[in-house]
Design an enzyme around this catalytic site. Sequence first.
Site, mmCIF file in Angstrom:
data_model
loop_
_atom_site.group_PDB
_atom_site.id
_atom_site.type_symbol
_atom_site.label_atom_id
_atom_site.label_comp_id
_atom_site.label_asym_id
_atom_site.label_seq_id
_atom_site.Cartn_x
_atom_site.Cartn_y
_atom_site.Cartn_z
ATOM 1 C CE1 TYR A 27 -3.739 -2.358 0.234
ATOM 2 C CE2 TYR A 27 -2.593 -3.297 2.099
ATOM 3 C CZ TYR A 27 -3.589 -3.370 1.159
ATOM 4 O OH TYR A 27 -4.430 -4.445 1.127
ATOM 5 C CG HIS A 80 -9.400 -1.432 -5.329
ATOM 6 N ND1 HIS A 80 -9.936 -1.758 -4.103
ATOM 7 C CD2 HIS A 80 -10.374 -1.648 -6.242
ATOM 8 C CE1 HIS A 80 -11.182 -2.157 -4.276
ATOM 9 N NE2 HIS A 80 -11.476 -2.095 -5.560
#
Length: 131
Positions: free
Chosen positions: A23, A100
């Site tokens: 991430y 995302h």
Amino acid sequence: MRRVLLLHGPNLNLLGQREADVYGRQTLRDIDTAVQQLARREGVQVTIKQSNREGQLVDWIQDARGRYDAIVINPAGYTHTSVALRDAIAAVSIPTIEVHLSNIYGREEFRQHSYIAGVAVCQISGFGPLS
């Protein structure tokens, strides 16, 4: 002025602290600041919210009707499990973009299915904070 509701799903409040290899190192606050700056430049009013609770996200989606021109949502883990989020998005008939940070199609098999994709106008994934 166009109005956009940006919703962040579960665990995104931990960005910068968890799984940086997946991430990245930017925090949710960093991302929100960049979004707010872009929105100002483009003349868009953006409201940003984050919740770890599915029901809260459903409530915000339902409350968006008549108040927002579009929804941008990173449903996070609820992408792969939440028919409730999918149904709320379908019910309000507000153009919705699914985003995302990671490429969900390059990850574990269970992450490669999105309940949201079928009711979103598009999906953007895999570009980290630029998604």
